[in-house]
Write a protein that holds these residues in place. Structure first.
Motif, PDB file in Angstrom:
ATOM      1  N   MET A  62       0.849  -1.195   0.000  1.00  0.00           N
ATOM      2  CA  MET A  62       0.000   0.000   0.000  1.00  0.00           C
ATOM      3  C   MET A  62       0.870   1.225   0.000  1.00  0.00           C
ATOM      4  SD  MET A  62      -3.018   1.135   2.664  1.00  0.00           S
ATOM      5  CE  MET A  62      -1.938   1.494   4.053  1.00  0.00           C
ATOM      6  N   SER A  63       0.564   2.173  -0.888  1.00  0.00           N
ATOM      7  CA  SER A  63       1.358   3.389  -0.986  1.00  0.00           C
ATOM      8  C   SER A  63       0.545   4.592  -0.528  1.00  0.00           C
ATOM      9  CB  SER A  63       1.802   3.603  -2.444  1.00  0.00           C
ATOM     10  OG  SER A  63       2.349   4.888  -2.608  1.00  0.00           O
ATOM     11  N   THR A  64       1.190   5.433   0.268  1.00  0.00           N
ATOM     12  CA  THR A  64       0.560   6.692   0.658  1.00  0.00           C
ATOM     13  C   THR A  64       1.500   7.845   0.351  1.00  0.00           C
ATOM     14  OG1 THR A  64       1.415   6.470   2.905  1.00  0.00           O
ATOM     15  CG2 THR A  64      -0.810   5.632   2.475  1.00  0.00           C
ATOM     16  N   THR A  65       2.356   7.655  -0.652  1.00  0.00           N
ATOM     17  CA  THR A  65       3.307   8.676  -1.046  1.00  0.00           C
ATOM     18  C   THR A  65       2.630   9.718  -1.917  1.00  0.00           C
ATOM     19  OG1 THR A  65       3.940   7.327  -2.932  1.00  0.00           O
ATOM     20  CG2 THR A  65       5.245   7.093  -0.936  1.00  0.00           C
ATOM     21  N   PRO A  66       3.250  10.914  -2.058  1.00  0.00           N
ATOM     22  CA  PRO A  66       2.642  11.960  -2.887  1.00  0.00           C
ATOM     23  C   PRO A  66       2.417  11.472  -4.306  1.00  0.00           C
ATOM     24  CG  PRO A  66       4.434  12.853  -1.557  1.00  0.00           C
ATOM     25  CD  PRO A  66       4.475  11.359  -1.401  1.00  0.00           C
ATOM     26  N   LEU A  67       1.405  12.035  -4.939  1.00  0.00           N
ATOM     27  CA  LEU A  67       1.083  11.644  -6.297  1.00  0.00           C
ATOM     28  C   LEU A  67       2.169  12.091  -7.262  1.00  0.00           C
ATOM     29  CD1 LEU A  67      -2.709  12.499  -6.412  1.00  0.00           C
ATOM     30  CD2 LEU A  67      -1.704  10.259  -6.743  1.00  0.00           C
ATOM     31  N   ALA A  68       2.554  11.196  -8.128  1.00  0.00           N
ATOM     32  CA  ALA A  68       3.507  11.531  -9.181  1.00  0.00           C
ATOM     33  C   ALA A  68       2.745  11.755 -10.474  1.00  0.00           C
ATOM     34  CB  ALA A  68       4.510  10.385  -9.354  1.00  0.00           C
ATOM     35  N   PRO A  69       3.191  12.718 -11.301  1.00  0.00           N
ATOM     36  CA  PRO A  69       2.488  12.957 -12.559  1.00  0.00           C
ATOM     37  C   PRO A  69       2.595  11.751 -13.472  1.00  0.00           C
ATOM     38  CG  PRO A  69       4.562  14.150 -12.505  1.00  0.00           C
ATOM     39  CD  PRO A  69       4.358  13.590 -11.131  1.00  0.00           C
ATOM     40  N   SER A  70       1.551  11.495 -14.224  1.00  0.00           N
ATOM     41  CA  SER A  70       1.578  10.369 -15.152  1.00  0.00           C
ATOM     42  C   SER A  70       1.738  10.890 -16.569  1.00  0.00           C
ATOM     43  CB  SER A  70       0.279   9.563 -15.041  1.00  0.00           C
ATOM     44  OG  SER A  70      -0.837  10.395 -15.269  1.00  0.00           O
ATOM     45  N   SER A  71       2.350  10.098 -17.408  1.00  0.00           N
ATOM     46  CA  SER A  71       2.509  10.491 -18.806  1.00  0.00           C
ATOM     47  C   SER A  71       1.177  10.349 -19.509  1.00  0.00           C
ATOM     48  CB  SER A  71       3.549   9.597 -19.472  1.00  0.00           C
ATOM     49  OG  SER A  71       3.093   8.263 -19.524  1.00  0.00           O
ATOM     50  N   VAL A  84     -15.000  16.422 -10.793  1.00  0.00           N
ATOM     51  CA  VAL A  84     -14.539  15.567 -11.886  1.00  0.00           C
ATOM     52  C   VAL A  84     -15.069  16.140 -13.188  1.00  0.00           C
ATOM     53  CG1 VAL A  84     -14.631  13.261 -12.898  1.00  0.00           C
ATOM     54  CG2 VAL A  84     -14.491  13.523 -10.421  1.00  0.00           C
ATOM     55  N   GLU A  85     -14.192  16.293 -14.178  1.00  0.00           N
ATOM     56  CA  GLU A  85     -14.601  16.865 -15.457  1.00  0.00           C
ATOM     57  C   GLU A  85     -14.069  16.027 -16.616  1.00  0.00           C
ATOM     58  OE1 GLU A  85     -13.018  20.811 -15.366  1.00  0.00           O
ATOM     59  OE2 GLU A  85     -14.783  21.646 -14.366  1.00  0.00           O
ATOM     60  N   ARG A 127      -4.431  20.315  -6.971  1.00  0.00           N
ATOM     61  CA  ARG A 127      -4.024  19.254  -7.897  1.00  0.00           C
ATOM     62  C   ARG A 127      -5.022  19.108  -9.044  1.00  0.00           C
ATOM     63  NH1 ARG A 127      -3.048  17.003  -2.747  1.00  0.00           N
ATOM     64  NH2 ARG A 127      -0.954  16.147  -2.412  1.00  0.00           N
ATOM     65  N   ARG A 128      -4.482  18.830 -10.220  1.00  0.00           N
ATOM     66  CA  ARG A 128      -5.291  18.464 -11.390  1.00  0.00           C
ATOM     67  C   ARG A 128      -4.746  17.124 -11.880  1.00  0.00           C
ATOM     68  NH1 ARG A 128      -8.108  22.210 -14.478  1.00  0.00           N
ATOM     69  NH2 ARG A 128      -7.324  21.176 -16.364  1.00  0.00           N
ATOM     70  N   LEU A 129      -5.526  16.074 -11.659  1.00  0.00           N
ATOM     71  CA  LEU A 129      -5.084  14.723 -11.973  1.00  0.00           C
ATOM     72  C   LEU A 129      -5.829  14.216 -13.193  1.00  0.00           C
ATOM     73  CD1 LEU A 129      -5.346  13.403  -8.302  1.00  0.00           C
ATOM     74  CD2 LEU A 129      -3.317  14.367  -9.421  1.00  0.00           C
ATOM     75  N   THR A 130      -5.109  13.616 -14.122  1.00  0.00           N
ATOM     76  CA  THR A 130      -5.722  13.123 -15.351  1.00  0.00           C
ATOM     77  C   THR A 130      -5.792  11.602 -15.329  1.00  0.00           C
ATOM     78  OG1 THR A 130      -4.852  15.008 -16.601  1.00  0.00           O
ATOM     79  CG2 THR A 130      -5.600  13.099 -17.866  1.00  0.00           C
ATOM     80  N   GLY A 131      -6.974  11.070 -15.540  1.00  0.00           N
ATOM     81  CA  GLY A 131      -7.168   9.625 -15.529  1.00  0.00           C
ATOM     82  C   GLY A 131      -7.872   9.145 -16.779  1.00  0.00           C
ATOM     83  N   ARG A 132      -7.625   7.893 -17.128  1.00  0.00           N
ATOM     84  CA  ARG A 132      -8.292   7.292 -18.292  1.00  0.00           C
ATOM     85  C   ARG A 132      -9.721   6.907 -17.964  1.00  0.00           C
ATOM     86  NH1 ARG A 132      -5.015   1.539 -18.399  1.00  0.00           N
ATOM     87  NH2 ARG A 132      -6.695   0.854 -19.777  1.00  0.00           N
TER      88      ARG A 132
END
Length: 405
Positions: A1-10, A112-113, A127-132
């Motif tokens: 389980m990870s609770t580390t800061p979010l890393a940007p995804s390509s 969510v947009e 934060r602005r996180l991009t997901g598929r």
């Protein structure tokens, strides 16, 4: 389980974001990981299972241990048949650890947009996180709801929501009014009666269906599984027969049998109350049934029949709101009661790639249905790449799955 800061995804490697680290969110993340799909769970609190950590001490699952496990991990036999709240928390912690889930705590998603074929999540800290794809699993019991009773803002007595109740200790010797006879209100009333409260009254607006958790060793959950797809009228008649055979008539105590069938009530969103002590407490006079609350005046509570009472404490077991409007209300994916128009592996027509789990309260058991939904959602995302638009073959497969659920 990870609770580390979010890393940007390509751009080519956007993860699936799961909002909420309760049982539904964890189950989806595990099912996705098993299919090689990266899933990142975002949790606003500091640990998994936040809702279960906040429940009252007495609470146990109303569903059996064997029928409550999430995909990929059985519940230990040492938990017993009816799993305690604290053991549910331990199970969820172990579940996240075993499946090596990527969980980021302390991050709340506010909106969510849609962004082309992807989704953008606006979260804590700008934060602005991009997901598929996005799976919303923020929970059935998200935000405590207290009715806007007249005079409530000027009430001079002690009032709290059931979310704040832990055990009967603080109410020893007190006159307590519990408002609402859902499963929570019924169990808190019984807990208070057994735990030393001086007087316990339970305010009832709509008489519920009360069922035994087990009958001759047969759990009510298994009956729920067997009848969930039968015609409403048939289940209503079967429910009435079972009630007369297995549940005493409490009319003399202020709880007549309901005049609406069990399945009809379920379609309206009201689940039956599983008896874990209320029937005996009512018959023994330890819990008194009173009319619904209409208003508050000074230090008094005004009931629907005109009676005025002045309890030492009022506990509002009046339910929760899903509170999805700020998150997704602008996407036209909620009905007029604030519930998702689609759930499980089906995305709303207007929002392909957006999924919801845990926003129904099925008679067949919440954990069981969360487990089933998790597998279906993961299969759908793995097949479609997350965009929620299956081809003809996928549609045929989903139709078969829906028939087996």
């Amino acid at each position: 389980m990870s609770t580390t800061p979010l890393a940007p995804s390509s751009p080519a490697g956007h993860p699936v974001y799961v909002i909420g680290a309760g049982p539904g969110g964890l189950a989806v993340a595990a099912a996705l990981r098993a299919r090689g799909v990266r899933a990142v769970v975002l949790e606003r609190s500091d640990a998994v299972g936040a809702s279960w950590r906040a429940h009252y001490d007495r609470l146990r699952l109303h569903t059996t241990r064997r029928l409550s496990a999430l995909p990929g991990l059985k519940m230990p036999r040492s938990f017993g048949r009816w799993v305690a709240r604290a053991d549910v928390v331990r199970y969820l912690e172990k579940y996240a650890e075993k499946h090596e889930l990527e969980i980021v705590t302390g991050v709340e998603v506010f909106r969510v947009e849609r962004a082309g074929a992807d989704w953008v999540l606006h979260a804590t800290g700008g934060r602005r996180l991009t997901g598929r794809a996005v799976v919303v699993a923020t929970g059935f019991n998200h935000t405590p709801r207290v009715p806007e009773w007249p005079g409530l803002d000027r009430y001079e007595g002690e009032l709290s929501h059931a979310r704040e109740y832990r055990h009967p200790g603080p109410y020893a010797g007190k006159d307590v009014l519990v408002v609402g006879i859902g499963n929570t209100g019924a169990e808190i009333a019984a807990d208070l009666a057994e735990g030393g409260a001086g007087r316990v009254r339970l305010a009832v607006r709509t008489v519920p269906h009360i069922v035994r958790r087990t009958t001759a060793g047969w759990p009510a959950q298994r009956t729920g599984i067997l009848v969930r797809r039968l015609p409403t009228g048939l289940v209503d008649r079967m429910g009435a027969l079972m009630a007369r055979a297995g549940t005493p008539d409490l009319s003399a105590y202020g709880l007549p049998r309901p005049d609406t069938g069990l399945a009809t009530r379920m379609r309206e969103g009201a689940v039956p109350v599983q008896d874990v002590g209320l029937i005996d407490a009512v018959r023994a006079g330890k819990v008194g049934i009173v009319a619904a609350v209409e208003a508050f005046e000074g230090g008094e509570v005004v009931l629907a029949d005109g009676t005025r009472i002045a309890p030492d404490a009022v506990i509002a077991a009046t339910g929760y709101r899903r509170a999805l409007e700020p998150l997704v209300g602008h996407l036209n994916v909620l009905d007029d009661r604030g519930r998702p128009v689609a759930h499980g592996p089906r995305s709303p027509r207007e929002a392909p790639g957006l999924y919801f789990t845990g926003f129904t309260n099925p008679i067949s058991g919440m954990f069981r249905e969360l487990a089933i939904d998790a597998e279906k959602i993961a299969r759908r995302i793995a097949r479609t790449g997350g965009n929620g638009r299956p081809g003809r073959t996928e549609k045929a497969v989903e139709a078969g799955e829906a028939g087996r659920g």
